[in-house]
Design an enzyme around this catalytic site. Structure first.
Site, PDB file in Angstrom:
ATOM      1  N   SER A  96      -0.314   1.588  -2.518  1.00  0.00           N
ATOM      2  CA  SER A  96       0.112   1.485  -3.927  1.00  0.00           C
ATOM      3  C   SER A  96      -0.913   2.242  -4.764  1.00  0.00           C
ATOM      4  CB  SER A  96       0.260   0.023  -4.359  1.00  0.00           C
ATOM      5  OG  SER A  96      -0.892  -0.718  -4.074  1.00  0.00           O
ATOM      6  N   GLY A 146      -0.919   2.942  -8.248  1.00  0.00           N
ATOM      7  CA  GLY A 146      -0.812   2.778  -9.702  1.00  0.00           C
ATOM      8  C   GLY A 146       0.348   3.586 -10.252  1.00  0.00           C
ATOM      9  N   ALA A 147       0.072   4.398 -11.295  1.00  0.00           N
ATOM     10  CA  ALA A 147       1.145   5.148 -11.963  1.00  0.00           C
ATOM     11  C   ALA A 147       1.822   6.148 -11.036  1.00  0.00           C
ATOM     12  CB  ALA A 147       0.576   5.868 -13.183  1.00  0.00           C
ATOM     13  N   GLY A 182       2.858   5.519  -8.150  1.00  0.00           N
ATOM     14  CA  GLY A 182       3.844   4.803  -7.333  1.00  0.00           C
ATOM     15  C   GLY A 182       3.337   4.483  -5.948  1.00  0.00           C
ATOM     16  N   GLY A 236       0.835  -4.983  -7.282  1.00  0.00           N
ATOM     17  CA  GLY A 236       0.840  -4.731  -5.832  1.00  0.00           C
ATOM     18  C   GLY A 236       1.576  -5.837  -5.087  1.00  0.00           C
ATOM     19  N   ASP A 237       1.465  -7.062  -5.584  1.00  0.00           N
ATOM     20  CA  ASP A 237       2.146  -8.195  -4.930  1.00  0.00           C
ATOM     21  C   ASP A 237       3.669  -8.035  -5.048  1.00  0.00           C
ATOM     22  OD1 ASP A 237      -0.458  -9.049  -4.718  1.00  0.00           O
ATOM     23  OD2 ASP A 237      -0.338 -10.328  -6.486  1.00  0.00           O
TER      24      ASP A 237
END
Ligand code: F1X
Length: 309
Positions: A217, A219-220, A222, A248-249
């Protein structure tokens, strides 16, 4: 049912302050309290998507009771947390409402006695028998062996239950060597594991360490997935502003629910990326903005990447 394991559950406190400055005193304008720890966040999102989910791990003391009371009313969640003598920790997320930045303070958690760890292992082996997939999430509380996730991964594999690991540091390093089906590191965890800051190279390196598939993951940017079936990048249409705690969860929840629904990889990744972005839009971890999710889902771009290492 889907099983999530949160060995270090938490009562997540979110404080909103107009402007966070070191060495200053602050007036908190809003406080929220939720059951937390990564696996509980995953469970809430999985349940909101319509899947029955059982949560296990440890809970103790007044914070543990508050957490379990809050879980009671959530449809489709079954509480199978194992009682411990120590008190469940608190985590504090301080959201600066001027900038939108979040500062996270996580307590270490209660010391788990050897007999409590053994009681958990027995409960886990039993729960695996009725599980369609299991997620092992978050930090380890003191007293739990550093190789705990490696042990839990091996037990899931022995029971033929697909297993996803989402942790960091040495527990991740050891856990990945036990060959989980999936790992979901973020950019920092990936760099710490592999020493590389180049996401595709680091994701491939992580996979070589033993995972069947790695979904990073970023962040922005994806999600980046490296799996035997192919390599893909799933990118939300635009940068989403808000509180990233739990994003992230939600990606893990999207991956797990997509797995048990037998969705093809690109659809699973689109769901995970949209849920993750919709979680940033929601004010507290473990919740997502459903309208944002439905709006974002068809607009996530999933592109195939060359598979050559
Ligand atoms: O200390 P850990 O177990 O690594 O992370 C705990 C935690 O910060 O992660 C969640 C967000 O992912 C929060 O809800 C939660 O309390």
């Amino acid at each position: 049912m889907i099983l999530t394991v949160t060995l270090n559950t938490a009562l997540d406190i979110t404080y909103r302050v107009p402007s966070l400055r070191p060495h200053a005193s602050h007036r908190v304008t809003e406080v929220t309290e939720r059951p937390g720890g990564k696996g509980l966040n995953v469970a809430r999102v999985v349940a909101a998507l319509g899947h029955p989910v059982t949560v296990t791990g440890f809970a103790g003391g007044g914070t543990g009771r508050a957490l379990q009371n809050a879980l009671t009313g959530i449809p489709r969640i079954t509480d199978a947390l194992v009682p411990v003598a120590g008190a469940t920790r608190r985590t504090v997320a301080v959201v600066d409402t001027a900038t939108g930045d979040t500062t996270q303070l996580n307590e270490p958690g209660p010391v788990i006695a050897p007999a409590e760890w053994s009681a958990f292992l027995e409960a886990y082996e039993h729960l695996l028998q009725s599980s369609s997939a299991v997620a092992l999430c978050g930090s380890l509380p003191p007293g739990v062996p550093v190789g705990a996730y490696a042990h839990l991964v091996r037990a899931a594999r022995a029971a033929s239950v697909p297993v996803l690991l989402d942790t960091s540091g040495e527990p991740l390093r050891r856990g990945i060597a036990a060959r989980p089906d999936f790992v979901k590191p973020n950019a920092d965890e990936l760099a710490e594991l592999t020493g590389s800051h180049e996401p595709l190279q680091a994701t491939r390196d992580a996979r070589r360490r033993g995972a069947r598939a790695v979904v990073a993951s970023l962040g922005a940017q994806g999600l980046l997935a490296v799996a035997p079936e192919g390599h893909w990048q799933a990118t939300p249409p635009s940068r989403v502003a808000g509180n990233p705690t739990g994003a992230g969860d939600s990606a893990v929840a999207g991956l797990l629910s997509g797995l048990v629904e037998h969705l093809p990889w690109p659809d699973r990744l689109a769901r995970a990326a949209a849920l993750s972005a919709a979680t940033v839009r929601a004010p507290v971890a473990g919740e997502f903005d459903r309208a944002a999710y439905e709006e974002l889902l068809p607009r996530v771009a999933v592109t195939e990447r060359a598979t050559a290492a």
